[in-house]
Design a protein around this motif. Structure first.
Motif, PDB file in Angstrom:
ATOM      1  N   ASP A 120       0.709  -1.102   0.089  1.00 36.76           N
ATOM      2  CA  ASP A 120      -0.037   0.059   0.033  1.00 36.76           C
ATOM      3  C   ASP A 120       0.943   1.250   0.130  1.00 36.76           C
ATOM      4  O   ASP A 120       0.482   2.076   0.877  1.00 36.76           O
ATOM      5  CB  ASP A 120      -1.070  -0.017   1.363  1.00 36.76           C
ATOM      6  N   ILE A 121       1.782   1.279  -0.941  1.00 37.00           N
ATOM      7  CA  ILE A 121       2.835   2.560  -0.836  1.00 37.00           C
ATOM      8  C   ILE A 121       2.576   3.304  -2.270  1.00 37.00           C
ATOM      9  O   ILE A 121       3.311   4.171  -2.571  1.00 37.00           O
ATOM     10  CB  ILE A 121       4.279   2.143  -0.657  1.00 37.00           C
ATOM     11  N   GLY A 122       1.536   2.961  -3.008  1.00 37.15           N
ATOM     12  CA  GLY A 122       1.406   3.602  -4.302  1.00 37.15           C
ATOM     13  C   GLY A 122       1.230   4.901  -4.270  1.00 37.15           C
ATOM     14  O   GLY A 122       2.005   5.915  -4.960  1.00 37.15           O
ATOM     15  N   LYS A 123       0.876   5.700  -3.208  1.00 34.66           N
ATOM     16  CA  LYS A 123       0.698   7.068  -2.984  1.00 34.66           C
ATOM     17  C   LYS A 123       2.016   7.890  -2.528  1.00 34.66           C
ATOM     18  O   LYS A 123       1.984   9.000  -2.438  1.00 34.66           O
ATOM     19  CB  LYS A 123      -0.647   7.393  -2.162  1.00 34.66           C
ATOM     20  N   LEU A 124       2.961   6.956  -2.164  1.00 41.31           N
ATOM     21  CA  LEU A 124       4.282   7.519  -1.466  1.00 41.31           C
ATOM     22  C   LEU A 124       5.065   7.665  -2.711  1.00 41.31           C
ATOM     23  O   LEU A 124       6.297   8.366  -2.524  1.00 41.31           O
ATOM     24  CB  LEU A 124       4.835   6.732  -0.430  1.00 41.31           C
ATOM     25  N   LEU A 125       4.953   7.141  -4.020  1.00 40.40           N
ATOM     26  CA  LEU A 125       6.063   7.000  -4.686  1.00 40.40           C
ATOM     27  C   LEU A 125       7.050   8.157  -5.234  1.00 40.40           C
ATOM     28  O   LEU A 125       8.069   8.054  -5.570  1.00 40.40           O
ATOM     29  CB  LEU A 125       5.649   6.284  -6.218  1.00 40.40           C
ATOM     30  N   THR A 126       6.105   9.442  -5.192  1.00 42.00           N
ATOM     31  CA  THR A 126       6.830  10.681  -5.682  1.00 42.00           C
ATOM     32  C   THR A 126       7.473  11.197  -4.544  1.00 42.00           C
ATOM     33  O   THR A 126       8.125  12.417  -4.751  1.00 42.00           O
ATOM     34  CB  THR A 126       5.905  11.752  -6.332  1.00 42.00           C
ATOM     35  N   ARG A 127       7.112  10.787  -3.385  1.00 42.42           N
ATOM     36  CA  ARG A 127       7.838  11.575  -2.121  1.00 42.42           C
ATOM     37  C   ARG A 127       9.200  11.445  -1.939  1.00 42.42           C
ATOM     38  O   ARG A 127       9.964  10.760  -2.282  1.00 42.42           O
ATOM     39  CB  ARG A 127       7.025  11.339  -0.780  1.00 42.42           C
ATOM     40  N   ARG A 128       9.783  12.668  -1.032  1.00 47.82           N
ATOM     41  CA  ARG A 128      10.932  12.208  -0.672  1.00 47.82           C
ATOM     42  C   ARG A 128      11.120  11.467   0.239  1.00 47.82           C
ATOM     43  O   ARG A 128      10.111  11.750   1.246  1.00 47.82           O
ATOM     44  CB  ARG A 128      11.818  13.640  -0.497  1.00 47.82           C
ATOM     45  N   THR A 129      12.216  10.879   0.830  1.00 43.63           N
ATOM     46  CA  THR A 129      12.100  10.076   2.061  1.00 43.63           C
ATOM     47  C   THR A 129      12.005  10.880   3.276  1.00 43.63           C
ATOM     48  O   THR A 129      11.456  10.178   4.296  1.00 43.63           O
ATOM     49  CB  THR A 129      13.531   8.911   2.370  1.00 43.63           C
ATOM     50  N   GLY A 130      12.468  11.845   3.261  1.00 46.77           N
ATOM     51  CA  GLY A 130      12.137  12.690   4.434  1.00 46.77           C
ATOM     52  C   GLY A 130      10.919  13.122   4.934  1.00 46.77           C
ATOM     53  O   GLY A 130      10.667  13.644   6.048  1.00 46.77           O
ATOM     54  N   GLN A 131      10.081  12.833   3.967  1.00 46.90           N
ATOM     55  CA  GLN A 131       8.596  13.154   4.186  1.00 46.90           C
ATOM     56  C   GLN A 131       7.757  11.999   4.687  1.00 46.90           C
ATOM     57  O   GLN A 131       6.544  12.066   4.856  1.00 46.90           O
ATOM     58  CB  GLN A 131       7.915  13.699   2.800  1.00 46.90           C
ATOM     59  N   LEU A 132       8.373  10.978   4.805  1.00 44.53           N
ATOM     60  CA  LEU A 132       7.794   9.820   5.306  1.00 44.53           C
ATOM     61  C   LEU A 132       7.738   9.439   6.991  1.00 44.53           C
ATOM     62  O   LEU A 132       8.361   9.899   7.735  1.00 44.53           O
ATOM     63  CB  LEU A 132       8.453   8.381   4.618  1.00 44.53           C
ATOM     64  N   SER A 133       6.623   8.715   7.382  1.00 45.26           N
ATOM     65  CA  SER A 133       6.474   8.573   8.825  1.00 45.26           C
ATOM     66  C   SER A 133       7.171   7.114   8.974  1.00 45.26           C
ATOM     67  O   SER A 133       7.557   6.620   8.034  1.00 45.26           O
ATOM     68  CB  SER A 133       5.003   8.061   8.985  1.00 45.26           C
ATOM     69  N   GLY A 134       7.482   6.918  10.124  1.00 45.06           N
ATOM     70  CA  GLY A 134       8.247   5.664  10.588  1.00 45.06           C
ATOM     71  C   GLY A 134       7.566   4.557   9.948  1.00 45.06           C
ATOM     72  O   GLY A 134       8.287   3.604   9.298  1.00 45.06           O
TER      73      GLY A 134
END
Lengths: 229, 231
Positions: A120-134
């Motif tokens: 379930d990571i489809g909506k994260l693909l374009t993000r930078r890693t610093g913007q992700l939760s743990g």
């Protein structure tokens, strides 16, 4: 099938472990400092045993008598670290494809879609890693390891740095991965509840030695009865 | 005052050429040395360290003279290069670039080394488990993460190279159009009557060049730092 029979001296501490893991998930259970991570690092090839033997299926990865030590980049073993270790200079999508590209695996969009859906990571693909939760970081790290199509997946306390709500968020993904992923896993944890949910077999490591080995229910009932149902 | 004569332009452009060539040629060597010093312990490491920093503490004239002895037409290395490869340093702009490259090398290496030391080894381990051979780990993880230091080193090295005077003038002399850089031109102008206005113009130009270099490096460093934090 994972066969491990190794000896390693690390300062005053020695790791001397022998077991044969069969089935989809082999659990490694022990308190912190028991030598679990050293053992996993040896399976990944990051640490070289002083003596012994490691094989996945028919492929011998370490055999000190025969002078065999396959370096980590040729082992095709996915490793999910407790601290995710996503590459900060790459986007989520670039992180996911890193292992695939390094291994020269052709882009397989069906496989990619399966992994992206599973985690379930489809909506994260374009993000930078610093913007992700743990929790998101761990799911991306899992996806990155899966997309290289590993022959074995090592998970070293992948929930260790998450609070209990985040753990509950990730655990279903791990169970789906076990049931649908088709990749054998070694799952390291000091939490018997996680292991009871995931692992068929458990190896109990204490002070660098195998203290118990067997099916998860009975072994964990012996060493951690307070968590039994 | 900013009516710069063709002769002055020649010195400015030569300085830029010498500084750029010195920096671009020195950078790969600088990265390799910085990586060795940051990551390996080997016999003679402190000697290598000392030799690299030597140009910083030696009088520039001494470095220039040693370059002349080594890379001059009759020098051990210079003679061989001229005979076998047709590369001549003595009294050529290439010699000025060599002198500037060596004089600026310590300033180039240091920030690169520090930034390589700051790269998280655990990310390199992760890359190797993902199938990256050691040289690929270096190119895809270590080097991109050390980029702020590499750029800082390049800008510092360039600034030093463009201002270099003592070693250059000793090694390749002060030939207008060939080896006369801004610094040498300013020096020459201060030695002749009525040279003040021209000297001041070149002083202004060198201040502008240095400011542009500093501002550019700050900008690159900020961008690279953001990349490093994954934002």
């Amino acid at each position: 099938m994972l066969r491990v029979d190794i000896f390693k001296k690390l300062g005053d501490f020695t790791v001397d472990v022998k077991f044969v893991g069969e089935g989809r998930v082999t659990g490694l259970f022990g308190s912190s400092g028991a030598g679990k991570t050293s053992l996993v690092n040896m399976i990944a090839g990051l640490l070289k045993p002083d003596r012994g033997f490691i094989a996945v299926g028919d492929e011998v990865l370490d055999d000190t008598l025969a002078g065999i030590h396959v370096p980590p980049h040729r082992r095709r073993i996915g490793y999910v670290f407790q601290d995710a270790r996503l590459f900060p200079h790459l986007s989520v999508s670039q992180n996911l494809h890193y292992g695939r590209r390094m291994n020269g695996v052709a882009h397989d969009s069906a496989h990619q879609d399966r992994v992206v859906d599973l985690l379930d990571i489809g909506k994260l693909l374009t993000r930078r890693t610093g913007q992700l939760s743990g929790g998101e970081r761990q799911r991306v790290a899992l996806g990155r390891a899966l997309l290289m199509q590993p022959q074995l997946l090592l998970l070293d306390e992948p929930l260790g740095s998450l609070d209990s709500a985040r753990k509950a968020e990730i655990l279903p993904y791990l169970i789906r991965l076990r049931d649908e992923g088709g990749v054998p896993m070694v799952y390291v944890s000091h939490d018997p509840r996680e292991l009871r949910q995931l692992a068929a077999q458990v190896v109990v490591i204490r002070r660098g030695r195998v203290a118990a080995f067997g099916d998860a229910e009975s072994v964990l009932a012996d060493v951690a009865p307070q968590f039994a149902d | 005052m900013f009516d710069i004569s063709p002769a002055e332009w020649t010195a400015v452009l030569l300085s830029l050429k010498v500084g750029l060539v010195a920096t671009l040629v020195a950078t790969p060597f600088g990265i390799a040395i910085a990586w060795l010093l940051a990551r390996y312990h080997f016999w003679g490491k402190s000697l290598v360290d000392a030799v690299i920093y030597l140009p910083l503490v030696l009088p520039p004239v001494v470095t220039g003279y040693l370059l002349l002895l080594t890379f001059g037409r009759k020098g051990l290395v210079g003679g061989w290069l001229a005979d076998h490869l047709g590369i001549v340093f003595a009294f050529r702009w290439t010699g000025a670039a060599l002198a500037c490259g060596i004089m600026s090398f310590p300033l180039l290496v240091r920030p690169i080394r520090l930034s390589i030391e700051a790269v998280d080894r655990r990310l390199e381990q992760a890359a190797s488990t993902l199938g990256a051979a050691p040289w690929k780990v270096f190119l895809t993880v270590t080097l991109p993460l050390a980029l702020p230091g590499v750029l800082a080193g390049m800008v510092l090295g360039f600034a030093k190279a463009i201002g270099e005077f003592g070693a250059t003038i000793t090694f390749v002399s002060n030939i207008p159009g060939e080896t006369q850089t801004i610094s040498a031109a300013i020096y020459t102008l201060t030695q002749v009557p009525d040279g003040d206005a021209a000297a001041l113009r070149l002083v202004g130009v060198s201040i502008v060049i240095s400011m542009i270099a500093l501002v550019t490096s700050e900008w690159f460093a900020r961008r690279a730092t953001q990349r490093m934090h994954g934002t």
